[in-house]
Write a protein that holds these residues in place. Structure first.
Motif, PDB file in Angstrom:
ATOM      1  N   SER A  46     -29.290  -6.424  26.189  1.00 59.98           N
ATOM      2  CA  SER A  46     -29.118  -5.359  25.202  1.00 59.98           C
ATOM      3  C   SER A  46     -29.024  -5.940  23.791  1.00 59.98           C
ATOM      4  N   HIS A  47     -28.424  -7.119  23.652  1.00 59.10           N
ATOM      5  CA  HIS A  47     -28.361  -7.763  22.341  1.00 59.10           C
ATOM      6  C   HIS A  47     -29.697  -8.409  21.972  1.00 59.10           C
ATOM      7  N   GLU A  48     -30.400  -8.939  22.966  1.00 59.12           N
ATOM      8  CA  GLU A  48     -31.705  -9.539  22.690  1.00 59.12           C
ATOM      9  C   GLU A  48     -32.702  -8.488  22.203  1.00 59.12           C
ATOM     10  N   ALA A  50     -31.856  -5.620  20.609  1.00 63.14           N
ATOM     11  CA  ALA A  50     -31.284  -4.793  19.536  1.00 63.14           C
ATOM     12  C   ALA A  50     -32.150  -4.867  18.278  1.00 63.14           C
ATOM     13  N   GLU A  56     -27.930  -8.325  11.034  1.00 59.93           N
ATOM     14  CA  GLU A  56     -27.583  -7.779  12.349  1.00 59.93           C
ATOM     15  C   GLU A  56     -28.388  -8.464  13.442  1.00 59.93           C
ATOM     16  N   HIS A  60     -26.866 -10.341  16.695  1.00 60.78           N
ATOM     17  CA  HIS A  60     -27.245  -9.992  18.070  1.00 60.78           C
ATOM     18  C   HIS A  60     -27.800 -11.205  18.820  1.00 60.78           C
ATOM     19  N   VAL A  63     -24.868 -13.406  19.779  1.00 58.96           N
ATOM     20  CA  VAL A  63     -24.090 -12.814  20.875  1.00 58.96           C
ATOM     21  C   VAL A  63     -24.831 -13.006  22.195  1.00 58.96           C
ATOM     22  N   ALA A  64     -26.140 -12.747  22.200  1.00 57.63           N
ATOM     23  CA  ALA A  64     -26.934 -12.933  23.421  1.00 57.63           C
ATOM     24  C   ALA A  64     -26.875 -14.388  23.878  1.00 57.63           C
TER      25      ALA A  64
END
Length: 80
Positions: A46-48, A50, A56, A60, A63-64
């Motif tokens: 979901s982060h990859e 985004a 941002e 992301h 986070v990924a």
């Protein structure tokens, strides 16, 4: 003079709590290891995927990458 950004203590706390919950769920046989890894993979994806502004997008991606390191390191499941 540039001010250093304040550490994200809430993010660290959330990560610690979630990892503990995933371990407890695995230990209590509520979720098998494969399901836990699936949850983490879904979060990373979901982060990859985004979309957002450059700052941002960088967040992301980081986070990924962190979630993928957790998966690789086995931090969220106990392994013999």
């Amino acid at each position: 003079m540039q001010v250093s950004p304040k550490p994200d203590y809430s993010g660290q706390a959330a990560l610690s709590i979630i990892e503990s919950l995933l371990l407890a769920m695995n230990d209590g046989k509520l979720l098998p290891e494969g399901e836990i890894i699936g949850i983490l993979n879904d979060a990373a994806k979901s982060h990859e995927n985004a979309i957002g502004h450059d700052s941002e997008a960088e967040m992301h991606a980081e986070v990924a990458a962190l979630i993928n390191r957790i998966i690789s390191g086995g931090n969220s499941v106990r392994r013999p």
